[in-house]
Design an enzyme around this catalytic site. Structure first.
Site, PDB file in Angstrom:
ATOM      1  N   ASN A 161     -45.204 -65.188 -11.012  1.00 43.79           N
ATOM      2  CA  ASN A 161     -44.500 -64.664 -12.179  1.00 43.79           C
ATOM      3  C   ASN A 161     -44.763 -65.567 -13.371  1.00 43.79           C
ATOM      4  OD1 ASN A 161     -41.983 -66.163 -13.361  1.00 43.79           O
ATOM      5  ND2 ASN A 161     -41.912 -66.574 -11.161  1.00 43.79           N
ATOM      6  N   CYS A 210     -40.593 -75.535 -15.855  1.00 41.41           N
ATOM      7  CA  CYS A 210     -41.105 -74.176 -15.973  1.00 41.41           C
ATOM      8  C   CYS A 210     -42.601 -74.206 -16.248  1.00 41.41           C
ATOM      9  CB  CYS A 210     -40.414 -73.403 -17.084  1.00 41.41           C
ATOM     10  SG  CYS A 210     -41.099 -71.747 -17.256  1.00 41.41           S
TER      11      CYS A 210
END
Lengths: 274, 314
Positions: B74, B135
């Site tokens: 993702n 992230c």
């Protein structure tokens, strides 16, 4: 206090047969607790216990029937990747987990509207379910439904039989092997001026280029037009933010909306096609 | 055999006591609204919400996800409504449950981390902060912060100054020595570390020769990463004394128990939520069943109980 009631419905494959090359019709038996999907909604279907395919696949409903002891849900799908490849191998009795119905349905207009459906390829599936909904609802029984159905060739028009029983169906194929030779949007364009925006509602589902073309055609016209869009999904319920599509907000500013939650149905003029 | 109701499952993260070690992973549970019709939040150890930045973020263009063998990639790009909208629109809903709320914090600068932490600390109903320094899907910040021990020390220390809430630092696996980073976070005052975030990966469409993800690279999650996550939790457990929250491909209660054995005090369920909205409940139930049949009265006795020498065969 919230009521915690929703669950994943356990289904069993009742049949799964190949109609023509790569196109399958699958019937799944499900518990009575599964709500009837509204036109435009989808179900997440996952083969139980399998690590591959890993994610469920969002499938449009072709037909839904309520029986005494269960419900049956029919899916018409084309094998396009690994997920649908695995689905196509399911046999009688195989277990699937079904989550849904999910997503924002089509807004159903009152019966003084003429209904125009535009379907490209497998877009015929939600369009057929929508036409069936109009036909079975009391008010919609006498409505005029015109369907423009297009596919690459005559074989790929699989699935239009049911549409033909409930609408005036006009056919196009890219190679001219059946009906009008050309794109379904071109076929519709020839008739466009015969429709009055005040008494016509347009619904469409198909490949992105087809819907983009339709958006261009309708840009300066006032037809209400709802389209169902497709995007890869993981969860189907709005938590992963994986399936977004670009839309304009009320002030024309670009933003992303979840196809699984704010969609899959959008007003065509809200979508950004780049 | 022990009675399941007598088993102690409470876990301490700094000053915060969680009633059990099971919580969803940030980014797989939204802001808690969608799953409320599936999961009884009163039973969960905590809820961890989607990462929050100071201002709303639109995220990356689609396609953002692709399935891969044993998992998925993702690249959402930290899409979120921003910390202010979260407090105003989402937090009141979560407050009705008897369940700790852990807010995941994201920033592009050290100052942004500090500011978001400060704002969340003033909000009623947030019980701990998880600092996302890992992230992999945004160009600035994120991963760069999480790969340098000195920067991790700096951010952790500054966030600690900005809040009285327990601070969990979420670590990136995309580093050479994750234990070194964990030690840095501990030294700067972190109350716990959570690991692992996703592993940076790729997937290519060989017909169009394009990446299956618009961002070109994405973060790999799901059962495919579990062995790596277990190894990293084990390595970190040997080096730090603060609690570890284990994350990475947990699909079943057995997966969760593996993490506890190698040294995690609690676990987060991530990608499993996306294929089964009831995953957190199923895993919690299964952990309790395991403790019961294993005659373990307190879950603490299971944490870090890995036997590194194989029993001699008689």
């Amino acid at each position: 206090m919230m009521t915690v009631c929703k669950a994943v419905a356990a289904g069993n494959v009742a049949s799964n047969r190949e109609l023509i090359d790569g196109h399958f019709l699958m019937n799944v038996k499900l518990p009575l607790s599964l709500e009837r999907p509204l036109p435009g909604q989808f179900l997440m279907v996952r083969i139980r216990g399998r690590r591959e395919p890993f994610l469920g696949r969002p499938l449009s409903v072709y037909e839904f029937q309520r029986h005494v002891k269960n419900v049956t849900c029919e899916f018409l799908y084309r094998v396009v990747g690994k997920g649908t490849q695995f689905l196509s191998q399911l046999r009688l009795g195989d277990a699937v987990d079904v989550l849904g119905p999910l997503g924002r349905p089509f807004e159903i207009y009152p019966p003084n509207r003429k209904i125009v459906l535009i379907a490209g390829g497998m877009g015929i599936v939600p369009m057929t379910y929508l036409a069936g909904h109009y036909r079975s609802s009391g008010a919609g029984r006498n409505m005029k439904i015109i369907c423009y159905a297009g596919a690459q060739n005559a074989d790929a028009l699989v699935g239009i039989e049911r549409m033909q029983t409930c609408s005036d169906t006009r056919i196009s194929t890219d190679d001219g092997s059946r009906g009008y030779s050309g794109l379904v949007t071109d076929l519709f364009a020839r008739d466009l001026r015969t429709y009055d925006p005040r008494e016509t509602a347009i619904f469409a589902c198909g490949p992105r280029p087809m819907m983009k073309q339709l958006a261009v055609m309708l840009k300066d016209k006032s037809f209400p037009c709802q389209v169902s869009v497709e995007e890869r999904m993981a969860c189907g319920v709005g938590v992963c933010l994986g399936c977004v599509t670009a839309v304009k907000d009320d002030w024309g500013k670009r933003q992303y909306k979840r196809v699984c939650k704010e969609g899959p149905v959008f007003n065509i003029q809200d979508l950004i096609w780049d | 055999m022990v009675n399941v109701r007598d088993i102690k499952t409470a876990v301490k993260i700094g000053s915060l006591v969680l009633k059990n070690p099971v919580m969803p992973a940030s980014g797989t549970f939204g802001y808690g609204e969608e799953f409320a019709s599936f999961v009884d939040y009163n039973l969960l150890g905590a809820i961890v919400v989607k990462g929050l930045s100071l201002e709303p973020r639109a995220g990356n263009p689609p396609p953002r996800i692709i399935e891969t063998t044993g998992g998925m990639l993702n690249a959402i790009g930290m899409e979120n409504i921003g910390v202010h909208a979260f407090i105003k629109e989402k937090l009141p809903f979560l407050a009705q449950f008897n369940c700790a709320v852990i807010a995941n914090v994201y920033g592009e600068t050290v100052e942004e981390y500090q500011k978001v932490a400060e704002i969340l600390s003033g909000a009623k109903g947030v019980h701990a902060l998880e600092i996302n320094i890992s992230c992999p899907n945004v160009k600035k910040g994120g991963i760069a912060f999480g790969t340098d021990p000195d920067t991790v020390h700096d951010i952790t220390g500054k966030v600690k100054q900005a809040t009285n809430l327990p601070v969990i630092v979420k670590l990136s696996p995309n580093v050479t020595d994750i234990a070194e980073i964990a030690v840095s976070a501990q030294d700067a005052g972190a109350d716990a570390v959570s690991l692992i975030n996703t592993l940076t990966g790729m997937s290519v469409d060989i017909i169009s020769r394009t990446s299956n993800i618009a961002n070109l690279t994405g973060g790999l999650s799901g059962p495919a990463i579990k062995p790596i996550a277990l190894r990293m939790v084990w390595e970190v457990a040997k080096k730090v004394s603060i609690p570890i929250i284990g994350i990475g491909g947990i699909m079943s209660p057995e997966d969760a128990v593996e993490f506890l054995i190698v040294g995690a005090s609690a676990i987060q369920v991530g990608t499993a939520n996306l294929i089964n909205p009831l995953a957190t409940m199923d895993i919690l139930e299964g952990i309790l069943a395991y403790l019961e049949v294993s005659d373990i009265m307190d879950i603490k006795d299971l944490v870090g109980s890995l036997k590194t020498e194989r029993p001699r065969e008689e």
